[in-house]
Motif scaffolding. Structure first.
Motif, PDB file in Angstrom:
ATOM      1  N   GLY A  65     -14.213  -8.328   1.127  1.00 15.33           N
ATOM      2  CA  GLY A  65     -14.115  -7.000   0.490  1.00 15.33           C
ATOM      3  C   GLY A  65     -14.998  -5.932   1.124  1.00 15.33           C
ATOM      4  N   ALA A  66     -14.910  -4.727   0.549  1.00 20.74           N
ATOM      5  CA  ALA A  66     -15.685  -3.564   0.993  1.00 20.74           C
ATOM      6  C   ALA A  66     -15.439  -3.233   2.463  1.00 20.74           C
ATOM      7  CB  ALA A  66     -17.181  -3.776   0.735  1.00 20.74           C
ATOM      8  N   CYS A  67     -14.205  -3.417   2.907  1.00 25.97           N
ATOM      9  CA  CYS A  67     -13.887  -3.156   4.313  1.00 25.97           C
ATOM     10  C   CYS A  67     -13.660  -1.653   4.518  1.00 25.97           C
ATOM     11  CB  CYS A  67     -12.642  -3.940   4.716  1.00 25.97           C
ATOM     12  SG  CYS A  67     -12.219  -3.733   6.457  1.00 25.97           S
ATOM     13  N   PRO A  68     -14.197  -1.086   5.591  1.00 23.02           N
ATOM     14  CA  PRO A  68     -14.025   0.347   5.821  1.00 23.02           C
ATOM     15  C   PRO A  68     -12.623   0.760   6.262  1.00 23.02           C
ATOM     16  CG  PRO A  68     -15.242  -0.661   7.627  1.00 23.02           C
ATOM     17  CD  PRO A  68     -15.076  -1.722   6.578  1.00 23.02           C
ATOM     18  N   GLU A  69     -11.780  -0.196   6.629  1.00 24.71           N
ATOM     19  CA  GLU A  69     -10.432   0.147   7.116  1.00 24.71           C
ATOM     20  C   GLU A  69      -9.500   0.445   5.929  1.00 24.71           C
ATOM     21  OE1 GLU A  69      -9.844  -0.135  10.932  1.00 24.71           O
ATOM     22  OE2 GLU A  69     -11.818   0.429  10.198  1.00 24.71           O
ATOM     23  N   ASP A  70      -8.408   1.155   6.207  1.00 22.22           N
ATOM     24  CA  ASP A  70      -7.537   1.580   5.097  1.00 22.22           C
ATOM     25  C   ASP A  70      -6.163   0.893   5.108  1.00 22.22           C
ATOM     26  OD1 ASP A  70      -6.213   2.809   7.171  1.00 22.22           O
ATOM     27  OD2 ASP A  70      -6.173   4.804   6.251  1.00 22.22           O
ATOM     28  N   CYS A  71      -6.097  -0.347   5.574  1.00 20.67           N
ATOM     29  CA  CYS A  71      -4.831  -1.084   5.646  1.00 20.67           C
ATOM     30  C   CYS A  71      -4.203  -1.106   4.241  1.00 20.67           C
ATOM     31  CB  CYS A  71      -5.083  -2.496   6.160  1.00 20.67           C
ATOM     32  SG  CYS A  71      -6.141  -2.529   7.623  1.00 20.67           S
ATOM     33  N   TYR A  73      -1.971  -2.653   2.739  1.00 20.74           N
ATOM     34  CA  TYR A  73      -1.549  -3.906   2.110  1.00 20.74           C
ATOM     35  C   TYR A  73      -2.726  -4.720   1.594  1.00 20.74           C
ATOM     36  CZ  TYR A  73      -2.842  -5.092   6.919  1.00 20.74           C
ATOM     37  OH  TYR A  73      -3.517  -5.187   8.105  1.00 20.74           O
ATOM     38  N   CYS A  74      -3.949  -4.314   1.916  1.00 19.29           N
ATOM     39  CA  CYS A  74      -5.048  -5.284   1.867  1.00 19.29           C
ATOM     40  C   CYS A  74      -5.916  -5.190   0.608  1.00 19.29           C
ATOM     41  CB  CYS A  74      -5.911  -5.121   3.109  1.00 19.29           C
ATOM     42  SG  CYS A  74      -7.133  -6.452   3.238  1.00 19.29           S
ATOM     43  N   SER A  75      -6.140  -6.343   0.014  1.00 18.18           N
ATOM     44  CA  SER A  75      -7.010  -6.452  -1.169  1.00 18.18           C
ATOM     45  C   SER A  75      -8.455  -6.113  -0.828  1.00 18.18           C
ATOM     46  CB  SER A  75      -6.960  -7.892  -1.691  1.00 18.18           C
ATOM     47  OG  SER A  75      -7.466  -8.772  -0.697  1.00 18.18           O
ATOM     48  N   VAL A 178       0.931   2.591   7.668  1.00 21.16           N
ATOM     49  CA  VAL A 178       0.227   1.456   7.053  1.00 21.16           C
ATOM     50  C   VAL A 178      -1.290   1.528   7.260  1.00 21.16           C
ATOM     51  CG1 VAL A 178       0.131  -1.084   6.949  1.00 21.16           C
ATOM     52  CG2 VAL A 178       2.299   0.035   7.445  1.00 21.16           C
ATOM     53  N   ILE A 179      -1.691   1.985   8.431  1.00 24.89           N
ATOM     54  CA  ILE A 179      -3.128   2.015   8.769  1.00 24.89           C
ATOM     55  C   ILE A 179      -3.408   3.305   9.539  1.00 24.89           C
ATOM     56  CG2 ILE A 179      -5.005   0.870  10.075  1.00 24.89           C
ATOM     57  CD1 ILE A 179      -2.591  -1.516   9.873  1.00 24.89           C
ATOM     58  N   GLY A 243      -3.179  -2.182  -6.955  1.00 21.73           N
ATOM     59  CA  GLY A 243      -4.223  -1.226  -6.575  1.00 21.73           C
ATOM     60  C   GLY A 243      -4.054  -0.718  -5.147  1.00 21.73           C
ATOM     61  N   THR A 244      -3.243  -1.426  -4.352  1.00 26.83           N
ATOM     62  CA  THR A 244      -2.999  -0.947  -2.976  1.00 26.83           C
ATOM     63  C   THR A 244      -1.738  -0.079  -2.962  1.00 26.83           C
ATOM     64  OG1 THR A 244      -1.623  -2.856  -2.382  1.00 26.83           O
ATOM     65  CG2 THR A 244      -3.996  -3.050  -1.964  1.00 26.83           C
ATOM     66  N   PRO A 245      -1.611   0.787  -1.974  1.00 31.65           N
ATOM     67  CA  PRO A 245      -0.420   1.647  -1.915  1.00 31.65           C
ATOM     68  C   PRO A 245       0.890   0.875  -1.777  1.00 31.65           C
ATOM     69  CG  PRO A 245      -2.159   2.466  -0.478  1.00 31.65           C
ATOM     70  CD  PRO A 245      -2.609   1.128  -0.961  1.00 31.65           C
ATOM     71  N   LEU A 246       0.841  -0.380  -1.315  1.00 30.12           N
ATOM     72  CA  LEU A 246       2.079  -1.141  -1.126  1.00 30.12           C
ATOM     73  C   LEU A 246       2.364  -2.100  -2.295  1.00 30.12           C
ATOM     74  CD1 LEU A 246       1.951  -1.939   2.718  1.00 30.12           C
ATOM     75  CD2 LEU A 246       3.212  -0.138   1.536  1.00 30.12           C
ATOM     76  N   ALA A 247       1.652  -1.909  -3.386  1.00 29.44           N
ATOM     77  CA  ALA A 247       1.767  -2.847  -4.514  1.00 29.44           C
ATOM     78  C   ALA A 247       3.187  -2.924  -5.063  1.00 29.44           C
ATOM     79  CB  ALA A 247       0.806  -2.453  -5.620  1.00 29.44           C
TER      80      ALA A 247
END
Ligand code: SAM
Ligand code: DTB
Ligand code: SF4
Length: 383
Positions: A65-71, A73-75, A178-179, A243-247
């Protein structure tokens, strides 16, 4: 009709490995009648691999978690509220314990994933130590830590890392949807650094993210036209994360997923095609079709990185029902020993055939179906 589509009677098993696939050729493969596509993929699978052997890896999230990237799909992306429990880099000893458990359950490769844009210098000594200690257990090692520069790739290779996973995720055209925090070219540079450092490449993507077939074609074209095909090609079905845009994206037709696996098999006939994320949401029949279409590796164990995977017990039973045996790639080259290991595994399965529908709740029995790390043969079964 293009030549490539007329293979219903005798699928081509031409052993030449190509790196010049045209979009139109890949389109034509996707457009084949399902049975013709599977026939062609299965024929190539058989020409290059034991079609009933599946390589088995276990995943562990070593930093969550707490990843700076904005993928999207990613939890684990810090950009979305997914209510994931974050975790700092795990202690090396904890990672080694998890690897031992994975080995005990029959995994031949241990894959460690971190929610990083790229590793920081201060993380590297721990990561290198993890590689050395997991290798000492006799397992193959894989890591996915984000982008790598040349020096980082060199250090991982030096420590003995066998595989590095870094996905292209989708087509260059759909990628921007996506990213946005890293580019397609960033990914290609990391892949080049990994290759130049002498490691094996694990690279694939995700389908079911709302992309068009054309994007699945584009992703596979990129992978197949790399200077060397990735040794391992994970095809992930999007695991939808609240919670992700692809939910709430529409489900992909499972047959289209199987087609993607089949086309990957045809374009990259010597690579392991990994039926990756999304198996928990797939029925056994869809997975069997993927194996038929040429998928020959899976993630095994109840967790992927942050989401659920089928229970080990369930996979053991699926393998038995399909007559599939786990492969230990370390024994791939050692012909006789490998052949013996395969035979031993097949005989054991046949002997157990009478108990094919054994009690699925007897998870202990299933979990002890283990390959010896040195011989690749099944060890004594404990009850
Ligand atoms: N942070 C590193 C990176 O992205 O390079 C490594 C970990 S990341 C979780 C590894 C890969 O897992 C991603 O590139 C993506 O292809 C896949 N993945 C992540 N979340 C997923 C999801 N919800 N469904 C399917 N695949 C997913
Ligand atoms: C890959 O292509 N799939 C794996 C592995 N490489 C690292 C990861 C799947 C992650 C699925 C979502 C999760 O568990 O967080
Ligand atoms: Fe971070 Fe990797 Fe998830 Fe992207 S896929 S948000 S880089 S952990």
């Amino acid at each position: 009709m293009p030549a490539i589509a007329s293979t219903a009677q005798s699928p081509s098993t031409d052993m030449a490995v190509r790196h010049d696939w045209k979009r139109s050729e890949i389109d034509a493969l996707f457009a084949l009648p399902f049975n013709d596509l599977i026939f062609q993929a299965a024929a190539l699978h058989r020409a290059h691999f034991d079609p009933n052997a599946v390589q088995v890896s276990t995943l562990l999230s070593i930093k969550t978690g707490a990843c700076p990237e904005d993928c999207k799909y990613c939890s684990q992306s810090g950009h979305y509220n997914t209510e994931l429990e974050k975790e700092k880099l795990l202690e090396v000893s904890r990672v080694v314990e998890e690897a031992k458990a994975a080995r005990q359950n029959g995994a031949s490769r241990f894959c460690m994933g971190a929610a990083w844009r790229s590793p920081r210098d201060k993380d590297m000594p721990y990561v290198l130590d993890m590689i050395r200690q997991v290798k000492d257990l006799g397992m193959e090692t894989c890591m996915t830590l984000g982008m790598l520069n040349e020096g980082q790739a060199g250090a991982l290779a030096e420590a003995g890392l066998d595989y590095y996973n870094h996905n292209l995720d989708t087509s260059p055209e759909y990628y921007g949807q996506v990213i946005t925090t890293r580019t397609y070219n960033d990914r290609l540079s990391t892949l080049a650094n990994v290759r130049d450092a002498g490691m094996k490449v694990c690279c694939g993507g995700i389908v079911g993210m709302g992309e068009e077939r054309n994007d699945r074609v584009g992703l596979l074209q990129q992978l197949a036209n790399l200077p060397h095909h990735p040794e391992s090609v994970p095809i992930n079905m999007l695991v939808k994360i609240e919670g992700t845009p692809l939910a709430d994206v529409d489900d992909l037709d499972p047959f289209e997923f199987v087609r993607t696996v089949a086309v990957a098999r045809i374009l990259m006939p010597q690579s392991y095609v990994r039926l990756s994320a999304g198996r928990q949401e797939m029925n056994d029949e869809a997975q069997a079709l993927c194996f038929m279409a040429g998928a020959n590796s899976i993630f095994y164990g109840e967790r992927l990185l942050t989401t659920d995977n089928p229970e080990a017990n369930h996979d053991q039973r699926l393998f038995k029902r399909l007559g599939i045996h786990p492969l230990d790639p370390r024994h791939e080259a050692s012909d006789e020993a490998h052949e013996e290991a395969i035979q031993a595994q097949v005989s054991e399965q046949q002997a157990e055939e009478a108990g094919l529908f054994y009690n699925a709740l007897d998870s202990k029995r299933a979990a002890k179906h283990v390959l010896d790390k040195d011989t690749g043969r099944p060890t004594a079964t404990e009850h």
